[in-house]
Each structure stands twice: as C-alpha cells, then as structure tokens.
Design a protein around this motif. Structure first.
Motif, PDB file in Angstrom:
ATOM      1  N   ARG A   1       0.723  -1.155   0.192  1.00  0.00           N
ATOM      2  CA  ARG A   1       0.119  -0.036  -0.019  1.00  0.00           C
ATOM      3  C   ARG A   1       0.758   1.508   0.022  1.00  0.00           C
ATOM      4  N   GLU A   2       2.188   1.154   0.615  1.00  0.00           N
ATOM      5  CA  GLU A   2       3.031   2.372   0.552  1.00  0.00           C
ATOM      6  C   GLU A   2       3.417   2.530  -0.581  1.00  0.00           C
ATOM      7  N   LEU A   3       3.827   1.465  -1.532  1.00  0.00           N
ATOM      8  CA  LEU A   3       4.182   1.689  -2.736  1.00  0.00           C
ATOM      9  C   LEU A   3       3.102   2.333  -3.621  1.00  0.00           C
ATOM     10  N   HIS A   4       2.147   1.855  -3.401  1.00  0.00           N
ATOM     11  CA  HIS A   4       0.856   2.271  -4.164  1.00  0.00           C
ATOM     12  C   HIS A   4       0.593   3.882  -4.277  1.00  0.00           C
ATOM     13  N   ALA A   5       0.700   4.114  -2.896  1.00  0.00           N
ATOM     14  CA  ALA A   5       0.621   5.592  -2.479  1.00  0.00           C
ATOM     15  C   ALA A   5       1.632   6.336  -3.235  1.00  0.00           C
ATOM     16  N   LEU A   6       2.898   6.023  -3.590  1.00  0.00           N
ATOM     17  CA  LEU A   6       3.750   6.740  -4.679  1.00  0.00           C
ATOM     18  C   LEU A   6       3.311   6.947  -5.827  1.00  0.00           C
ATOM     19  N   LEU A   7       2.282   6.136  -6.395  1.00  0.00           N
ATOM     20  CA  LEU A   7       1.903   6.152  -7.510  1.00  0.00           C
ATOM     21  C   LEU A   7       0.433   6.721  -7.626  1.00  0.00           C
ATOM     22  N   ASP A   8      -0.051   7.263  -6.537  1.00  0.00           N
ATOM     23  CA  ASP A   8      -1.442   7.762  -6.352  1.00  0.00           C
ATOM     24  C   ASP A   8      -1.404   9.213  -7.355  1.00  0.00           C
ATOM     25  N   GLY A   9      -2.442   9.158  -7.907  1.00  0.00           N
ATOM     26  CA  GLY A   9      -2.607  10.417  -9.016  1.00  0.00           C
ATOM     27  C   GLY A   9      -1.901  10.185 -10.416  1.00  0.00           C
ATOM     28  N   VAL A  10      -0.902   9.185 -10.410  1.00  0.00           N
ATOM     29  CA  VAL A  10      -0.301   8.913 -11.556  1.00  0.00           C
ATOM     30  C   VAL A  10      -0.748   7.679 -12.311  1.00  0.00           C
ATOM     31  N   LEU A  11      -1.232   6.739 -11.493  1.00  0.00           N
ATOM     32  CA  LEU A  11      -1.762   5.600 -12.229  1.00  0.00           C
ATOM     33  C   LEU A  11      -3.373   5.469 -11.784  1.00  0.00           C
ATOM     34  N   PRO A  12      -4.273   5.139 -12.410  1.00  0.00           N
ATOM     35  CA  PRO A  12      -5.633   4.657 -12.053  1.00  0.00           C
ATOM     36  C   PRO A  12      -5.402   3.509 -11.274  1.00  0.00           C
ATOM     37  N   PRO A  13      -6.284   3.156 -10.232  1.00  0.00           N
ATOM     38  CA  PRO A  13      -6.281   2.290  -9.423  1.00  0.00           C
ATOM     39  C   PRO A  13      -6.240   0.863  -9.887  1.00  0.00           C
ATOM     40  N   ALA A  14      -6.802   0.708 -11.226  1.00  0.00           N
ATOM     41  CA  ALA A  14      -6.943  -0.371 -11.931  1.00  0.00           C
ATOM     42  C   ALA A  14      -5.480  -0.883 -12.300  1.00  0.00           C
ATOM     43  N   LEU A  15      -4.740   0.040 -12.560  1.00  0.00           N
ATOM     44  CA  LEU A  15      -3.251  -0.350 -13.119  1.00  0.00           C
ATOM     45  C   LEU A  15      -2.204  -0.149 -12.134  1.00  0.00           C
ATOM     46  N   LEU A  16      -2.629  -0.241 -10.802  1.00  0.00           N
ATOM     47  CA  LEU A  16      -1.629  -0.252  -9.790  1.00  0.00           C
ATOM     48  C   LEU A  16      -0.974  -1.588  -9.854  1.00  0.00           C
ATOM     49  N   PRO A  17       0.300  -2.054  -9.799  1.00  0.00           N
ATOM     50  CA  PRO A  17       0.783  -3.241  -9.680  1.00  0.00           C
ATOM     51  C   PRO A  17       0.814  -4.178  -8.709  1.00  0.00           C
ATOM     52  N   ARG A  18      -0.026  -4.946  -8.663  1.00  0.00           N
ATOM     53  CA  ARG A  18      -0.307  -5.746  -7.437  1.00  0.00           C
ATOM     54  C   ARG A  18       0.553  -7.216  -7.281  1.00  0.00           C
ATOM     55  N   THR A  19       1.226  -7.450  -8.370  1.00  0.00           N
ATOM     56  CA  THR A  19       2.124  -8.458  -8.474  1.00  0.00           C
ATOM     57  C   THR A  19       3.515  -7.746  -8.527  1.00  0.00           C
ATOM     58  N   CYS A  20       4.444  -8.066  -7.179  1.00  0.00           N
ATOM     59  CA  CYS A  20       5.586  -7.765  -7.341  1.00  0.00           C
ATOM     60  C   CYS A  20       6.716  -8.760  -7.155  1.00  0.00           C
ATOM     61  N   LEU A  21       7.744  -8.974  -7.814  1.00  0.00           N
ATOM     62  CA  LEU A  21       8.797  -9.857  -7.635  1.00  0.00           C
ATOM     63  C   LEU A  21      10.157  -9.179  -7.028  1.00  0.00           C
ATOM     64  N   ARG A  22      10.284  -9.870  -5.891  1.00  0.00           N
ATOM     65  CA  ARG A  22      11.666  -9.143  -5.159  1.00  0.00           C
ATOM     66  C   ARG A  22      12.860 -10.006  -6.095  1.00  0.00           C
ATOM     67  N   VAL A  23      13.730  -9.351  -6.288  1.00  0.00           N
ATOM     68  CA  VAL A  23      14.966  -9.769  -6.647  1.00  0.00           C
ATOM     69  C   VAL A  23      16.453  -9.169  -6.096  1.00  0.00           C
ATOM     70  N   PRO A  24      17.343  -9.933  -5.779  1.00  0.00           N
ATOM     71  CA  PRO A  24      18.509  -9.376  -5.023  1.00  0.00           C
ATOM     72  C   PRO A  24      19.331  -8.393  -5.862  1.00  0.00           C
ATOM     73  N   LYS A  25      19.301  -8.525  -7.158  1.00  0.00           N
ATOM     74  CA  LYS A  25      19.805  -7.761  -8.111  1.00  0.00           C
ATOM     75  C   LYS A  25      18.972  -7.640  -9.384  1.00  0.00           C
ATOM     76  N   LEU A  26      19.083  -6.453 -10.104  1.00  0.00           N
ATOM     77  CA  LEU A  26      18.593  -6.400 -11.424  1.00  0.00           C
ATOM     78  C   LEU A  26      19.887  -7.049 -12.342  1.00  0.00           C
ATOM     79  N   PRO A  27      19.426  -7.746 -13.224  1.00  0.00           N
ATOM     80  CA  PRO A  27      20.579  -8.480 -14.146  1.00  0.00           C
ATOM     81  C   PRO A  27      21.554  -7.243 -14.789  1.00  0.00           C
ATOM     82  N   GLY A  28      22.889  -7.676 -14.977  1.00  0.00           N
ATOM     83  CA  GLY A  28      23.752  -6.597 -15.644  1.00  0.00           C
ATOM     84  C   GLY A  28      23.240  -6.857 -16.967  1.00  0.00           C
ATOM     85  N   ASN A  29      24.280  -6.223 -17.740  1.00  0.00           N
ATOM     86  CA  ASN A  29      24.068  -6.237 -19.198  1.00  0.00           C
ATOM     87  C   ASN A  29      24.980  -6.733 -20.120  1.00  0.00           C
ATOM     88  N   PRO A  30      25.285  -8.109 -19.901  1.00  0.00           N
ATOM     89  CA  PRO A  30      26.274  -8.755 -20.684  1.00  0.00           C
ATOM     90  C   PRO A  30      25.939  -8.798 -21.925  1.00  0.00           C
TER      91      PRO A  30
END
Length: 526
Positions: A441-470
């Motif tokens: 909900r805290e993350l959604h609050a950051l997007l409040d007013g930018v995205l309509p409620p139907a588009l708020l990302p409700r599935t999040c995947l936690r990754v320890p690092k984003l892949p590099g660019n090899p």
C-alpha cells in the motif's frame, strides 16, 4: 540549443594521431602486461599493418572486419585500417557463428583482420612487417568518408564519418581536460562503440590506453584492484556497474584509487542519491555521459555538484559541434556528430533526417532542458505503453517507486495480457520473504494520482539484483517482450539472456555484482 563552436580539428582523426606522434614520440601510447608501446613504435607497427591491409584490398570505400582478442591489437588494428583510408567494424570474439555471418553479410567486407592479429592467414604481431614502408597520408581524401560502422544487432549498423571521430575525440579530450599524464583503462566490450571513447580521446591528448590481456568481464573487486594496479586516471562504467562499485566501496569503507580522477558513467538513469553520496565522500569525479549508437558515442556530458533540489542527475550539456533541440518533448541531435545513416535493416528508418545540408537524428529520448541548460531525461518514446487505454511510462513509474526507502531499484512491465503491470524490486535492506500488504500500500501511495487504481502493480517480484547487461539486454525490455504470467525463469544461453515460463524466478550470472544463476527468489505480493 545551438551547437557550441567546435575547436579547430583536422578533417580526419589521423591528423590528431600525427600530432600526438610528433609531440610525444617516446611517450607510451599503449600500456599492457608486457610493458609499453610508444607513439613512435605504434606508428611503425600500424604503418606496416596498413601496408599489408592495402596489399590485400583495403582502400577508401572498403570495409575491414576487425576481430581481435586483446585491447592492444584492437587499438593498433583500428589505426592501421584508418591509415588505409578504409572503414572498420569491430567484431565481438564471443559473437555466435550465425550472428557473425549475418553481420559480415551486411557489411560486405573486403578484408578480415582476425585474432590474434592475423589477416587471412598472415600473422601481424609486433615483430612482423615492421620495416614495410607505407605513406598512409596519401590515402586520406575526405572527412565524409566512412571511418567506422557500429552494429547494434546482427543486421543493423550505423556508419560514422572520419571527421565525426575527429570532432568526438577532440571534444571529449577537451571536456575532460585529458593530457599526456592520463591513462584510460580499457574495459568495454570490443563490439560496443564505447571502446572508441576508451581509446581515441586519450590518444588525441598524448596520453595512454591501459590494455588488458582480454575482454573478460570483471567483478567489482577485480575492477578496483586493476584501477589501483595500473595507475589508471580515467575509467568508464555502465550505470549498474558504477552503482555496484559505489556500494562496494562504501561497504568496505574504501576510496577510489588516488590516481583515478574521472569516472564516466553511461547507459541508464543515474540514481541521484548514490551520486550525492559519492560526491559527499570526495571520490573521483563522476561524469554522466549520454549518446546514441547512431551518433558518435557521447554527445552530452554532466559534471559537477548536484543541487539539493534536483530529483534527477542531468545528462549534461552538448560537446562542441553538437546541436541539441527538443521537439514535442523528444530530443533531437544535429551536426557532424550524427552518423551518415544506417547499414542493413534499420529498426527505425525515419530517425535520420537531412535538413538544409545538416544531419539530424530523432533520438527517441524524452527530455527537457533545466534552468542551467542541462539536458534532463524523462523517459523513452519506445518505452511508452498503452495499458487499458492509458499511456504508461514504466521508467518514470520506477523512479517514483525508488523514492521508497526500502526500494533500491525498480523496473515495471506489462503481463502477457497487457492489462496489468508487474513490478520487480531490489530491496534496499536485503530482506527476504513476503512483503507485508502494508508495504504494498505504501508503494501504491507513491503512484497515487499517476496511475488509475486498476493499473497499480499488485504483483511484485523481489530480486536481489537486477541483471547486468552482458548481452546488451535490459530487464525492462525483456519483461515487455516476453509478457510475464505468474512466475518466470531467467536462464543463460550462449546467445545471451533468455527467458522461459517455469516454476521459480532466477537471475542470470552476469559479470559484476549479481546473484549467481539458479538462486530461487520469493514473490512479494499477489
């Protein structure tokens, strides 16, 4: 923004090289494990190589494919090709055979200079053909000749003019204040156009290129040791490599090497928090650089302190000779830095324009000029998504999510249906397990007013690092191409980064600061 007057430079990069040979004949042009190669010796070697290349068909209007295994051979080979009046394309030794064949077919090359420094079976090393005379100056004709072709894929390349390389080398050398005492550490992939930036400006200034034995990717401790061991004064890193290096230095309470005075960072948005922290610690100066593959490597540079109110690290002001303009929110680059056009199959054939004899390129970068005249990026045209009838800018949304103190990095993309957004988050505190719904909900609050409620990302995947660019593939682009449903698996392949539907989330094994492949990750929300 009108182009700043370009300083007087020769119509050809070799004019800058000739000046450096004349002024610094006994100074090291190349530094490598076995010692150094002076400017005078490099002149002799490349004259000899150029003579052999010319004998085998290299001439103005022809292409030489350069496939080498060391940075020293790359620098000498590039100079030799230019001395023939021919154009050069550097092949990545790790390129899969099918992609290599595609590129060579598009190029229509006349001579293949293959590694280790062999031309069609004739070995060209430091002790061969050293006495062969070659008057390369007679090969120079027009600054509009093609000097270099850079391929962003197996069938798409951009032709760069000889005068463009001269303006670029002189412009970067001037902006960074390069001189004979500078040593630029070569780190980039041989097939990336950034290798030109690691070589040409410092040679134009009479400095030296620090050459590694091969092009193997380095992890952060190896990078730090190499910078210290070689006495490098300049190094260039991708955004994510720099961020990993910055965090590693802070974690180990270390500073950059005493001789390192400049770090160029390019590729993606530069986190303003990490930038300010680096500056606060008084580490080597960071230069945020921006350019396109269809132009000559770097077009704008930002250096100096970031103001307290700034929410983005600017891309900077143009180099001399670069004209920058904003049309309908999109960045256009004009002038002799712009390439001569595409080779092969262009993905965006309408990007190059010729207006009143001036080459112009529509970059696809969205941005504006701030009060100081610095270019500030706000996203990419091709990253705009239409989800449920709404225009969505994933990069801008990711920046909003990164304002949360528990999010170090974020990237968003659509699911397979195109009706929902998925968020991939790198936690700032390294926590594992499921994130409480209150955090979502805290993350959604950051997007409040930018995205309509139907588009708020409700599935999040936690990754320890984003892949590099090899493989030059960014996670955001992979997400858009594949269209995730449920859980997904990333896997390494000989062709680069691939994805397939599976039971878990994994991160590939890129060269720097990324979790090993095969680590199972948790699902944040659902």
């Amino acid at each position: 923004m009108p182009a700043a007057p370009a300083p007087p430079v020769p119509a050809d990069l070799l004019g800058l090289w000739a000046d450096a040979v004349r002024d610094h004949p006994r100074s090291p042009a190349l530094r490598h494990d076995s010692g150094t190669i002076t400017y005078a010796r490099a002149e002799e070697i490349t004259d000899a190589w150029a003579a052999e290349l010319a004998h085998r068909g290299a001439r103005p209007g022809s292409f030489v494919a350069l496939e080498v295994c060391s940075a020293a051979d790359l620098v000498l080979g590039l100079l030799a090709v230019l001395k023939c009046g021919a154009a050069c394309t550097v092949l990545d030794p790790a390129l899969p055979p099918a992609d290599r064949a595609d590129l060579l077919a598009v190029l229509g090359y006349d001579v293949l200079l293959a590694g280790p420094a062999v031309i069609q079976g004739v070995r060209l090393d430091l002790g061969v053909l050293a006495d062969a005379p070659f008057a390369w100056r007679h090969r120079l004709t027009s600054g509009d000749q093609i000097a270099y072709a850079h391929f962003t894929s197996g069938r798409t390349g951009t032709a760069i003019a000889r005068r463009s390389l001269a303006l670029f080398a002189g412009g970067v050398a001037g902006r960074l204040g390069l001189g004979p005492a500078d040593r630029w550490l070569q780190l980039g992939s041989p097939a990336a156009d950034v290798v030109l930036e690691e070589v040409l400006p410092v040679l134009a200034a009479g400095g030296s290129v620090v050459c590694r034995k091969d092009f193997t990717a380095l992890d952060v401790p190896e990078l730090h040791h190499l910078i210290e061991h070689t006495g490098a004064t300049v190094a260039e890193l991708s955004t994510r490599s720099w961020l990993a290096y910055a965090r590693w230095l802070r974690r180990h309470e270390l500073r950059t090497a005493p001789r390192l005075r400049a770090v160029l960072v390019r590729g993606e948005r530069l986190d303003p928090g990490a930038y300010r922290d680096w500056q606060h610690r008084g580490l080597a100066a960071v230069h945020h650089v921006y350019g396109m593959a269809e132009t000559t490597v770097t077009n704008t540079v930002h250096s100096g302190q970031l103001t307290g109110s700034a929410t983005e690290v600017p891309l900077g002001t143009p180099l001399p000779g670069v004209e920058l303009s904003i049309r309908d929110g999109e960045v256009w680059l004009s002038g002799e830095f712009v390439g001569l056009g595409h080779l092969g199959d262009p993905p965006n054939p309408d990007r190059f324009h010729l207006e009143n004899g001036v080459r112009r390129y529509r970059t696809g970068t969205l941005g504006h000029l701030d009060d100081n005249g610095d270019l500030v990026c706000t996203g990419q045209v091709d990253e705009q998504l239409t989800v449920l009838g709404h225009q969505v800018a994933p990069e801008a949304l990711a920046r909003l999510l990164e304002r949360h103190p528990l999010v170090a990095q974020a990237v968003l993309g659509p699911d397979a249906s195109g009706t929902r957004l998925l968020a991939f988050l790198v936690p700032a505190n390294g926590e594992t397990g499921r994130v409480a719904k209150a955090r979502i909900r805290e993350l959604h609050a950051l997007l409040d007013g930018v995205l309509p409620p139907a588009l708020l990302p409700r599935t999040c995947l936690r990754v320890p690092k984003l892949p590099g660019n090899p493989a030059n593939v960014e996670l955001a682009k992979v997400v858009r191409i594949v269209g995730l449903t449920g859980r997904t698996t990333w896997a390494n392949s000989t062709a680069g980064l691939s994805m397939r539907t599976g039971d878990h989330v994994h991160v590939p094994d890129p060269p720097e600061g990324v979790a090993p492949a095969g680590r199972q990750l948790g699902v944040v929300g659902g």
